[in-house]
Write a protein that holds these residues in place. Sequence first.
Motif, short mmCIF file in Angstrom:
data_model
loop_
_atom_site.label_atom_id
_atom_site.label_comp_id
_atom_site.label_asym_id
_atom_site.label_seq_id
_atom_site.Cartn_x
_atom_site.Cartn_y
_atom_site.Cartn_z
N PRO A 48 30.38 28.26 7.80
CA PRO A 48 31.00 29.35 8.54
C PRO A 48 30.35 30.69 8.88
O PRO A 48 30.28 31.46 9.77
CB PRO A 48 32.12 29.64 7.88
N ILE A 49 29.17 30.96 7.80
CA ILE A 49 28.59 32.04 7.93
C ILE A 49 27.70 32.03 9.32
O ILE A 49 27.29 33.16 9.82
CB ILE A 49 27.38 32.30 6.62
N THR A 50 27.33 30.95 9.65
CA THR A 50 26.46 30.68 10.95
C THR A 50 27.51 31.19 12.23
O THR A 50 26.84 31.49 13.19
CB THR A 50 26.15 29.50 11.26
N ILE A 51 28.73 31.02 12.08
CA ILE A 51 29.72 31.61 13.15
C ILE A 51 29.93 33.06 13.20
O ILE A 51 29.71 33.69 14.00
CB ILE A 51 30.93 30.61 12.93
N HIS B 120 20.80 37.50 19.76
CA HIS B 120 20.49 38.34 18.70
C HIS B 120 20.09 37.70 17.35
O HIS B 120 20.13 36.58 17.40
CB HIS B 120 21.64 39.32 18.38
N ARG B 121 19.39 38.38 16.62
CA ARG B 121 18.78 37.94 15.41
C ARG B 121 19.07 38.85 14.44
O ARG B 121 18.32 39.80 14.23
CB ARG B 121 17.33 37.70 15.63
N ASP B 122 19.92 38.21 13.42
CA ASP B 122 20.39 38.98 12.25
C ASP B 122 20.81 38.17 11.07
O ASP B 122 22.00 37.89 10.93
CB ASP B 122 21.66 39.86 12.69
N PRO B 123 19.56 37.55 10.38
CA PRO B 123 19.81 36.66 9.48
C PRO B 123 20.86 37.19 8.19
O PRO B 123 20.73 38.15 7.99
CB PRO B 123 18.52 36.52 8.83
N PRO B 124 21.66 36.36 7.81
CA PRO B 124 22.59 36.52 6.65
C PRO B 124 21.63 36.97 5.39
O PRO B 124 20.62 36.74 5.17
CB PRO B 124 23.24 35.09 6.46
N PRO B 125 22.21 37.82 4.48
CA PRO B 125 21.83 38.26 3.31
C PRO B 125 21.09 37.14 2.45
O PRO B 125 21.37 36.03 2.10
CB PRO B 125 22.70 38.86 2.39
#
Length: 360
Positions: free
Chosen positions: A303-306, A334-339
């Motif tokens: 779900p983090i990709t959503i 946009h480009r905002d990779p998860p932690p």
Amino acid sequence: MRIVYVVGTRPNFVKTAPVIAALRARLPEGRHAVVHTGQHYDRLMSEVFLEELGVPAPDHMLEVGSGSHAQQTARVMERLEPVLAEERPDLVLVPGDVNSTMAAAIAAAKLQVPVGHIEAGLRSFDRTMPEELNRIVTDQLSSHLFIHSPEASDNLLSEGIAEEKVHFVGNTMIDTLVALEDRFRGLGAAARLGLEPGEFLLVTLHRPALVDGPLLPETIGRLAALAREMPVVFPVHPRTRKMMEEIESEHPGLLLSEPLGYLDFLSLLADSGAVLTDSGGIQEETTYLGIPCFTLRDNTERPITIEAGTNTLLGLDPAAISTIPSTLESSAKHRDPPPLWDGHASERIADVLAGEGQSG
Ligand code: UD1
């Protein structure tokens, strides 16, 4: 410290290669033995990947091949047990959620060898998916659960797993992508196919729910219709190829290919305008690269990709393919990779394990 790494499929190699490298560097005196179960065995699904990822030749090849779920699982367990008896590892590391993963976890746990699970805690909450059963069993049997997104911790705790076993380290598949970025950016795989960067759809499909049944012909038909609007590039997984041959599928206008090597695939992915997939890993790679991804499934264990805004769940519904062009027009890139998707997850795994090796 003696570690056995068990890998069997294409995505397993991608997730484990940087962990092997990090642990070899951290524990140079240790034994690092790689076992390849042989679940994937075609050259394009196996050797090419290991070569590109710089994984040394496996120390043990189990050659289990294809079969029913029970056959494949049982063969891995049967053939891994003597290897574990010979290697006497302090730890068995397994990645992901494939049959090889679960089989190795069972074989090791029965011998009372601690199991470390890379990519623990993901849940689709859909027990019709073979991978979901593999995840649940592997996590229950693991003593080190390495997770790459915060909700994985909630999933594990709610299944009664003790918090001290869970380590939020980040995403080792993204470690590999980061390490290869300079190489794949220079390849120009799209240009070699005569494609304009940003102007084509890249497709991968292989899940049984989609390709083993009646949805496959409709999916191919919808893709062929879409190909009249934008180029559609489709490297075909062996499972999907076999099913397409069985239904004698026609696919006018689609640019079909054999499975690609990882560098070529990442080059195409980075240059694509959007991706249509039912893969798990590709949902993550597109999130890291900021590429719109359309997932042809009813659910996702990621779900983090959503939340990151790159991934759209289309449902298990081929008709939804025709909505892709209009959704693309209205979506912002946009480009905002998860932690902790930062290229250093494997080092964090090595920190956890090397710390224990020294104190124990
Ligand atoms: C497996 C994993 C899936 C993962 C995928 C990545 C399970 C239950 N499934 O699916 O979670 O996303 O790998 O690719 O573990 N085949 C070949 N050559 C090969 C491998 C497979 O021709 O090298 C064909 C065979 O016909 C085989 C079929 O593909 O029967 C399916 O292979 P299998 O290993 O059962 O599962 P995958 O569909 O690859």
